[in-house]
Design a protein around this motif. Structure first.
Motif, PDB file in Angstrom:
ATOM      1  N   SER A 170       1.032  14.706   0.355  1.00 19.98           N
ATOM      2  CA  SER A 170       1.749  14.786   1.633  1.00 19.98           C
ATOM      3  C   SER A 170       0.905  15.252   2.823  1.00 19.98           C
ATOM      4  N   SER A 171      -0.417  15.100   2.765  1.00 25.10           N
ATOM      5  CA  SER A 171      -1.210  15.506   3.936  1.00 25.10           C
ATOM      6  C   SER A 171      -1.293  14.394   4.970  1.00 25.10           C
ATOM      7  N   LYS A 172      -0.902  13.197   4.590  1.00 23.27           N
ATOM      8  CA  LYS A 172      -0.971  12.035   5.490  1.00 23.27           C
ATOM      9  C   LYS A 172       0.138  11.058   5.142  1.00 23.27           C
ATOM     10  N   LEU A 231       3.069   8.427   4.346  1.00 27.72           N
ATOM     11  CA  LEU A 231       4.493   8.478   4.035  1.00 27.72           C
ATOM     12  C   LEU A 231       4.901   9.834   3.467  1.00 27.72           C
ATOM     13  N   GLY A 232       4.034  10.432   2.661  1.00 30.98           N
ATOM     14  CA  GLY A 232       4.327  11.762   2.109  1.00 30.98           C
ATOM     15  C   GLY A 232       4.470  12.777   3.231  1.00 30.98           C
ATOM     16  N   LEU A 233       3.562  12.717   4.196  1.00 33.40           N
ATOM     17  CA  LEU A 233       3.635  13.634   5.339  1.00 33.40           C
ATOM     18  C   LEU A 233       4.914  13.374   6.140  1.00 33.40           C
ATOM     19  N   ASN A 280       4.890  11.140  -5.069  1.00 35.32           N
ATOM     20  CA  ASN A 280       4.035  10.215  -4.341  1.00 35.32           C
ATOM     21  C   ASN A 280       2.613  10.396  -4.853  1.00 35.32           C
ATOM     22  N   ALA A 281       1.800   9.361  -4.728  1.00 38.05           N
ATOM     23  CA  ALA A 281       0.359   9.429  -5.021  1.00 38.05           C
ATOM     24  C   ALA A 281      -0.247   8.184  -4.409  1.00 38.05           C
ATOM     25  N   GLY A 282      -1.558   8.121  -4.353  1.00 41.02           N
ATOM     26  CA  GLY A 282      -2.194   6.915  -3.832  1.00 41.02           C
ATOM     27  C   GLY A 282      -1.854   5.722  -4.709  1.00 41.02           C
ATOM     28  N   ILE A 294       8.582   7.719  -4.085  1.00 37.48           N
ATOM     29  CA  ILE A 294       8.041   6.706  -3.185  1.00 37.48           C
ATOM     30  C   ILE A 294       7.406   5.624  -4.066  1.00 37.48           C
ATOM     31  N   THR A 295       7.984   4.427  -4.057  1.00 34.36           N
ATOM     32  CA  THR A 295       7.437   3.347  -4.884  1.00 34.36           C
ATOM     33  C   THR A 295       6.880   2.261  -3.961  1.00 34.36           C
ATOM     34  N   SER A 296       7.436   1.065  -3.973  1.00 28.72           N
ATOM     35  CA  SER A 296       6.891  -0.004  -3.118  1.00 28.72           C
ATOM     36  C   SER A 296       7.843  -1.193  -3.103  1.00 28.72           C
ATOM     37  N   ILE A 316       5.370  -2.639   4.738  1.00 30.25           N
ATOM     38  CA  ILE A 316       4.133  -2.264   5.436  1.00 30.25           C
ATOM     39  C   ILE A 316       4.402  -1.178   6.481  1.00 30.25           C
ATOM     40  N   HIS A 317       3.720  -0.057   6.327  1.00 26.44           N
ATOM     41  CA  HIS A 317       3.811   1.063   7.265  1.00 26.44           C
ATOM     42  C   HIS A 317       2.421   1.363   7.835  1.00 26.44           C
ATOM     43  N   ALA A 318       2.426   1.880   9.056  1.00 23.79           N
ATOM     44  CA  ALA A 318       1.160   2.170   9.744  1.00 23.79           C
ATOM     45  C   ALA A 318       0.567   3.480   9.217  1.00 23.79           C
ATOM     46  N   ARG A 360      -3.357   3.759   4.231  1.00 24.27           N
ATOM     47  CA  ARG A 360      -3.271   2.743   3.167  1.00 24.27           C
ATOM     48  C   ARG A 360      -3.177   1.343   3.803  1.00 24.27           C
ATOM     49  N   ALA A 361      -2.336   1.227   4.861  1.00 26.29           N
ATOM     50  CA  ALA A 361      -2.189  -0.061   5.540  1.00 26.29           C
ATOM     51  C   ALA A 361      -3.511  -0.454   6.207  1.00 26.29           C
ATOM     52  N   GLU A 362      -4.196   0.547   6.789  1.00 28.75           N
ATOM     53  CA  GLU A 362      -5.514   0.297   7.408  1.00 28.75           C
ATOM     54  C   GLU A 362      -6.473  -0.305   6.386  1.00 28.75           C
TER      55      GLU A 362
HETATM   56  P1  NAP Z   1      -2.050   7.218   2.738  1.00 28.74           P
HETATM   57  O1  NAP Z   1      -1.753   7.122   4.183  1.00 28.74           O
HETATM   58  O2  NAP Z   1      -3.366   6.789   2.226  1.00 28.74           O
HETATM   59  O3  NAP Z   1      -1.765   8.754   2.315  1.00 28.74           O
HETATM   60  C1  NAP Z   1      -1.889   9.112   0.988  1.00 28.74           C
HETATM   61  C2  NAP Z   1      -1.639  10.612   0.862  1.00 28.74           C
HETATM   62  O4  NAP Z   1      -1.603  10.934  -0.504  1.00 28.74           O
HETATM   63  C3  NAP Z   1      -2.731  11.466   1.472  1.00 28.74           C
HETATM   64  O5  NAP Z   1      -2.185  12.690   1.903  1.00 28.74           O
HETATM   65  C4  NAP Z   1      -3.664  11.688   0.280  1.00 28.74           C
HETATM   66  O6  NAP Z   1      -4.486  12.837   0.502  1.00 28.74           O
HETATM   67  C5  NAP Z   1      -2.646  11.873  -0.827  1.00 28.74           C
HETATM   68  N1  NAP Z   1      -3.094  11.507  -2.168  1.00 28.74           N
HETATM   69  C6  NAP Z   1      -3.568  10.302  -2.565  1.00 28.74           C
HETATM   70  N2  NAP Z   1      -3.863  10.329  -3.875  1.00 28.74           N
HETATM   71  C7  NAP Z   1      -3.558  11.583  -4.308  1.00 28.74           C
HETATM   72  C8  NAP Z   1      -3.654  12.239  -5.564  1.00 28.74           C
HETATM   73  N3  NAP Z   1      -4.136  11.601  -6.641  1.00 28.74           N
HETATM   74  N4  NAP Z   1      -3.266  13.538  -5.656  1.00 28.74           N
HETATM   75  C9  NAP Z   1      -2.780  14.200  -4.572  1.00 28.74           C
HETATM   76  N5  NAP Z   1      -2.684  13.617  -3.357  1.00 28.74           N
HETATM   77  C10 NAP Z   1      -3.062  12.333  -3.229  1.00 28.74           C
HETATM   78  O7  NAP Z   1      -0.980   6.377   1.864  1.00 28.74           O
HETATM   79  P2  NAP Z   1       0.516   5.917   2.249  1.00 28.74           P
HETATM   80  O8  NAP Z   1       0.453   4.679   3.054  1.00 28.74           O
HETATM   81  O9  NAP Z   1       1.268   7.065   2.756  1.00 28.74           O
HETATM   82  O10 NAP Z   1       1.053   5.460   0.824  1.00 28.74           O
HETATM   83  C11 NAP Z   1       1.762   6.322  -0.033  1.00 28.74           C
HETATM   84  C12 NAP Z   1       2.211   5.523  -1.251  1.00 28.74           C
HETATM   85  O11 NAP Z   1       3.080   4.465  -0.816  1.00 28.74           O
HETATM   86  C13 NAP Z   1       1.066   4.859  -2.002  1.00 28.74           C
HETATM   87  O12 NAP Z   1       1.317   4.883  -3.377  1.00 28.74           O
HETATM   88  C14 NAP Z   1       1.096   3.444  -1.491  1.00 28.74           C
HETATM   89  O13 NAP Z   1       0.561   2.538  -2.408  1.00 28.74           O
HETATM   90  C15 NAP Z   1       2.584   3.234  -1.303  1.00 28.74           C
HETATM   91  N6  NAP Z   1       2.870   2.159  -0.340  1.00 28.74           N
HETATM   92  C16 NAP Z   1       2.435   2.249   0.933  1.00 28.74           C
HETATM   93  C17 NAP Z   1       2.704   1.211   1.804  1.00 28.74           C
HETATM   94  C18 NAP Z   1       2.227   1.238   3.234  1.00 28.74           C
HETATM   95  O14 NAP Z   1       2.337   0.230   3.924  1.00 28.74           O
HETATM   96  N7  NAP Z   1       1.727   2.330   3.737  1.00 28.74           N
HETATM   97  C19 NAP Z   1       3.425   0.095   1.367  1.00 28.74           C
HETATM   98  C20 NAP Z   1       3.871   0.051   0.045  1.00 28.74           C
HETATM   99  C21 NAP Z   1       3.578   1.097  -0.806  1.00 28.74           C
HETATM  100  P3  NAP Z   1      -5.900  13.014  -0.272  1.00 28.74           P
HETATM  101  O15 NAP Z   1      -6.609  11.690  -0.145  1.00 28.74           O
HETATM  102  O16 NAP Z   1      -6.566  14.148   0.410  1.00 28.74           O
HETATM  103  O17 NAP Z   1      -5.550  13.308  -1.692  1.00 28.74           O
END
Ligand code: NAP
Length: 259
Positions: free
Chosen positions: A15-17, A19-21, A88-90, A138-140, A185-187, A190-192
């Motif tokens: 949750s530092s960035k 969707l988690g944030l 949530n996780a990457g 948080i899935t997808s 798709i969210h900004a 991950r989207a970047e």
């Molecule tokens: P993001 O912007 O890259 O943020 C990921 C966050 O999770 C960061 O705070 C990161 O911090 C932390 N993180 C990642 N892996 C971790 C781990 N193993 N342990 C603890 N913290 C972890 O990603 P997001 O876009 O919010 O995506 C969140 C989830 O939603 C992902 O699973 C992604 O696949 C899914 N999703 C996203 C989208 C989208 O468009 N954004 C669409 C569909 C699904 P650190 O790197 O410091 O650990």
């Protein structure tokens, strides 16, 4: 709307960035005290401090890899007794079906299926004892309609979805709800990174890659972490107690489905 959860305590994983944030911030705004987690301590501490200062809630941090056994033990210890769990996780990397070996699948299943299951197993009993709890995974969108290059994600997240479908019905009698939020798709970062893969692959600018992907969404834009967080906070609210075992798409209409 008063969400009715002021003073409750939530664990928001990863949750530092992104969707988690977004989820952590919306819960903090509703007066919920937090346990936040990410691997990188710097961004985690900075965001935790910002949420403490802005919303006057208590925020604990646990910097660790939430997909590792040691990380899960650390986070679980800090989160004992929480009322709300957001998992949530990457996400796993993109690729071709022919490239993935057993180890790649094990890694994806660990991160995006078995990690949330481990947190539910550890924290659901406390919620059930209190007769109130909320879990949001948080899935997808790939759970509803596959994204071919994200085969590892498709596989792991549908496994989690099947688990939640049954488990949500087993814990609902004790006042605990489990639901999944399915981002389109969210900004976020991950989207970047997905945009930059498209930009490299097609030899086009990042701006063009972004515009191309946004054009596939009926809303013609990416979602924001704030919108996502607001939906999560509602699912965690007093008002959402009758929403059980659902998979809710937040995708600007991007997934072409009737139901
Ligand atoms: P993001 O912007 O890259 O943020 C990921 C966050 O999770 C960061 O705070 C990161 O911090 C932390 N993180 C990642 N892996 C971790 C781990 N193993 N342990 C603890 N913290 C972890 O990603 P997001 O876009 O919010 O995506 C969140 C989830 O939603 C992902 O699973 C992604 O696949 C899914 N999703 C996203 C989208 C989208 O468009 N954004 C669409 C569909 C699904 P650190 O790197 O410091 O650990």
């Amino acid at each position: 709307m008063d969400l009715g959860i002021k003073g409750k305590r939530a664990l928001v994983c990863a949750s530092s960035k992104g969707l988690g944030l977004g989820c952590a911030e919306a819960l903090a705004e509703a007066g919920v005290n937090l346990v936040m987690n990410a691997r990188g301590a710097e961004a985690l501490e900075a965001e935790a401090a910002r949420l403490r200062d802005t919303y006057r809630v208590d925020v604990q941090t646990v910097a660790c890899d939430v997909t590792s056994t040691e990380g899960q033990a650390q986070v679980t210890e800090a989160a004992q007794g929480v009322d709300i769990l957001v998992t949530n996780a990457g996400g796993p990397p993109p690729g071709m079906w022919s490239d993935w070996e057993r180890e790649d699948f094990i890694k994806a299943l660990d991160a995006n299926m078995l990690t949330p299951i481990a947190f539910m197993k550890a924290l659901l009993p406390g919620m059930m004892e209190k007769g109130w709890g909320r879990v949001v995974n948080i899935t997808s969108q790939s759970v509803r309609a596959p994204i071919a290059v994200l085969g590892l994600s498709n596989a792991a997240r549908t496994g989690l979805t099947g688990y939640v479908a049954g488990t949500a019905r087993q814990v609902a009698p004790q006042g605990v709800t489990i639901n999944n939020l399915l981002p389109g798709i969210h900004a976020t970062d991950r989207a970047e990174s997905l945009d930059s893969a498209v930009s490299l692959q097609k030899n086009i600018s990042m701006e063009d890659a972004r515009a191309e992907r946004a054009a596939t969404i009926p809303a013609r834009r990416y979602g924001t972490r704030q919108e996502f967080g607001a939906a999560c906070a509602f699912l965690c609210s007093q008002h959402a107690g009758f929403i059980v075992g659902q998979n809710i798409l937040l995708d600007g209409g991007g997934t072409n489905l009737t139901m």
